[in-house]
Design an enzyme around this catalytic site. Structure first.
Site, PDB file in Angstrom:
ATOM      1  CB  SER A 112       2.690  18.804 -21.070  1.00  0.00           C
ATOM      2  OG  SER A 112       2.271  20.260 -21.774  1.00  0.00           O
ATOM      3  CE  LYS A 172       0.153  13.151 -20.700  1.00  0.00           C
ATOM      4  NZ  LYS A 172      -0.404  14.072 -20.126  1.00  0.00           N
ATOM      5  CG  HIS A 212       4.402  15.151 -19.204  1.00  0.00           C
ATOM      6  ND1 HIS A 212       4.748  14.619 -20.433  1.00  0.00           N
ATOM      7  CD2 HIS A 212       3.437  16.002 -19.350  1.00  0.00           C
ATOM      8  CE1 HIS A 212       3.725  14.480 -20.729  1.00  0.00           C
ATOM      9  NE2 HIS A 212       2.888  15.992 -21.307  1.00  0.00           N
TER      10      HIS A 212
HETATM   11  C1  LIG Z   1      -1.596  15.192 -19.752  1.00  0.00           C
HETATM   12  C2  LIG Z   1      -2.208  16.489 -19.144  1.00  0.00           C
HETATM   13  C3  LIG Z   1      -3.476  16.112 -17.773  1.00  0.00           C
HETATM   14  C4  LIG Z   1      -4.074  14.704 -18.624  1.00  0.00           C
HETATM   15  O1  LIG Z   1      -3.327  13.760 -18.061  1.00  0.00           O
HETATM   16  P1  LIG Z   1      -4.840  12.953 -19.227  1.00  0.00           P
HETATM   17  O2  LIG Z   1      -4.498  11.347 -18.221  1.00  0.00           O
HETATM   18  O3  LIG Z   1      -3.935  12.576 -20.716  1.00  0.00           O
HETATM   19  O4  LIG Z   1      -5.927  13.662 -19.175  1.00  0.00           O
HETATM   20  C5  LIG Z   1      -2.897  16.869 -17.586  1.00  0.00           C
HETATM   21  N1  LIG Z   1      -1.936  17.798 -16.913  1.00  0.00           N
HETATM   22  C6  LIG Z   1      -0.871  17.915 -17.823  1.00  0.00           C
HETATM   23  C7  LIG Z   1       0.519  18.807 -17.759  1.00  0.00           C
HETATM   24  C8  LIG Z   1      -0.242  17.118 -18.819  1.00  0.00           C
HETATM   25  O5  LIG Z   1       0.407  17.023 -19.533  1.00  0.00           O
END
Ligand SMILES: *Cc1c(COP(=O)(O)O)cnc(C)c1O
Length: 397
Positions: free
Chosen positions: A181, A240, A209
């Site tokens: 991320s 996302k 991602h």
């Molecule tokens: C954003 C993210 C999460 C968490 O996802 P949410 O739906 O925002 O709680 C988990 N793992 C990674 C690698 C992320 O970037």
């Protein structure tokens, strides 16, 4: 004596490090160009990869669901909070991921933390990439398993750790992010899967991602690398690229049924309201019907990366729409972010401990919805501010 005085003290310390930040506030829609703190900016900070947060089909689906089914679900999934649309969404996700089954959690965070802590215990060992997401790290800690960390993306180091722990624990889990991320680089999944198979380990990947971004129609890194059937646990997010909220686990039907019985966020926290589930279902329709969104996302990715590289910034090892601009100092990262904002570009500064010391940065994320004009404006601002702050070589008077 105020027993919470230490909070004030620590906040002051953060301030001295340049890491004390006020929340930026969006008015109106979350999109490529939007109003943040009252100013119109090019938004390079969201995870809204495909521009689905404001897609009319998602919005209409959410409105229709509220009218037909109400505002809330009223219970946790295991008591009275499983509505027909929850089941429908899970079937849709399983088909998308080409797995037997899937289960939806309130967020990607709870999907990771709830799953890792449910399937492992203190007799087990977890082998984790050093840059894995905080929700994985918390899941590992909650499980009370032994945690072994391998160097970022380093398969040789993974083999070293797996050899070292051979025969000492009940079960082994190998876990990695698909796309990381903060750096936007992609895990060398074929080699990691191979290593896990050689040691009889459970293989888990967090595709937060990469779902909606990589692989055929955005199926994620497992599809991107042709590894269907070889990754036991796939986590993804609905927050996302899917543009709404939630997380999921895709895998075998026994894995999913086990999580129904053991994953604590599933058992002890209320399920999504109908509007969220309906909007997610609509998002999967859009993924199928509008494949050009992913093409535009990658087009924009290439454009901004080439632009930032040409200007002379250090963009690290990114291979995805996440492109860091590494400046190596928290204060400088925050200063760069603030000056960009004044120039109409919203790109958040990220400091220690979110990234290692010396790797402090401004992180940019493009979406399918950014126009060439948006991105050219952003690059012009990066050029101007980069020179002004001495990141791009001195301004000649
Ligand atoms: C954003 C993210 C999460 C968490 O996802 P949410 O739906 O925002 O709680 C988990 N793992 C990674 C690698 C992320 O970037």
């Amino acid at each position: 004596m105020n027993p919470l005085q230490f909070l004030t003290d620590e906040l002051q310390e953060l301030g001295q490090l340049g890491a004390r930040r006020e929340l930026r506030v969006i008015t109106g829609e979350q999109k490529a160009r939007c109003i943040v703190d009252g100013r119109e900016v090019v938004n390079l900070s969201s995870n809204n990869y495909l521009g689905l947060t404001t897609h009319p089909k998602l919005v209409e689906a959410a409105l229709a669901a509220v009218r037909a089914e109400g505002a809330g679900s009223g219970s946790v999934r295991t008591i009275a909070g499983t509505m027909a649309s929850h089941v429908q969404l899970e079937e849709r996700i399983a088909a998308f991921k080409k797995t037997a089954a899937a289960v939806v959690f309130q967020s990607g965070f709870t999907a990771n933390a709830g799953t890792v802590s449910a399937i492992l215990g203190k007799e087990d060992v977890i082998v984790s990439d050093e840059l894995n997401h905080a929700s994985i790290i918390d899941g590992c800690r909650l499980s009370r398993a032994t945690i072994k960390v391998f160097k970022h993306k380093d398969v040789k180091d993974l083999h070293r750790v797996l050899d070292e722990i051979e025969g000492q624990y009940r079960r082994t889990l190998v876990i990695t992010d698909g796309v990381f991320s903060m750096d936007g680089d992609i895990a060398p999944l074929p080699d990691i899967v191979e290593a896990a198979e050689q040691h009889g380990a459970i293989m888990m990947i967090d595709d937060a991602h990469s779902s909606g971004v990589l692989g055929n129609a955005g199926r994620g890194t497992v599809d991107h690398f042709g590894l269907h059937g070889r990754v036991h646990i796939q986590v993804g997010t609905l927050s996302k690229a899917i543009g709404v909220l939630g997380g999921y686990v895709a895998g075998s039907s026994d894995l999913i049924e086990y999580l129904h019985h053991k994953a604590r966020p599933f058992l002890f926290s209320t399920s999504h309201p109908p509007a969220v589930t309906a909007a997610c279902l609509a998002a999967f329709d859009v993924l199928e019907q509008e494949p050009d969104r992913i093409a535009r996302l990658w087009d924009n990715t290439r454009f901004i990366k080439e632009g930032l590289d040409r200007l002379g910034f250090d963009t690290g090892a990114s291979q995805s729409p996440i492109t860091p601009v590494i400046v190596g100092d928290t204060k400088l990262a925050m200063r760069l972010s603030d000056r960009l904002f004044e120039e109409g570009v919203f790109a958040q500064g990220i400091g220690f401990p979110t990234v290692p010391r010396g790797k402090e940065r401004v992180r940019t994320i493009v979406t399918a919805e950014h126009t060439r004009q948006d991105l050219e404006q952003a690059l012009a601002a990066f050029d101007k501010v980069g020179r002004e702050l001495g990141i791009l070589g001195k301004v000649t008077a």
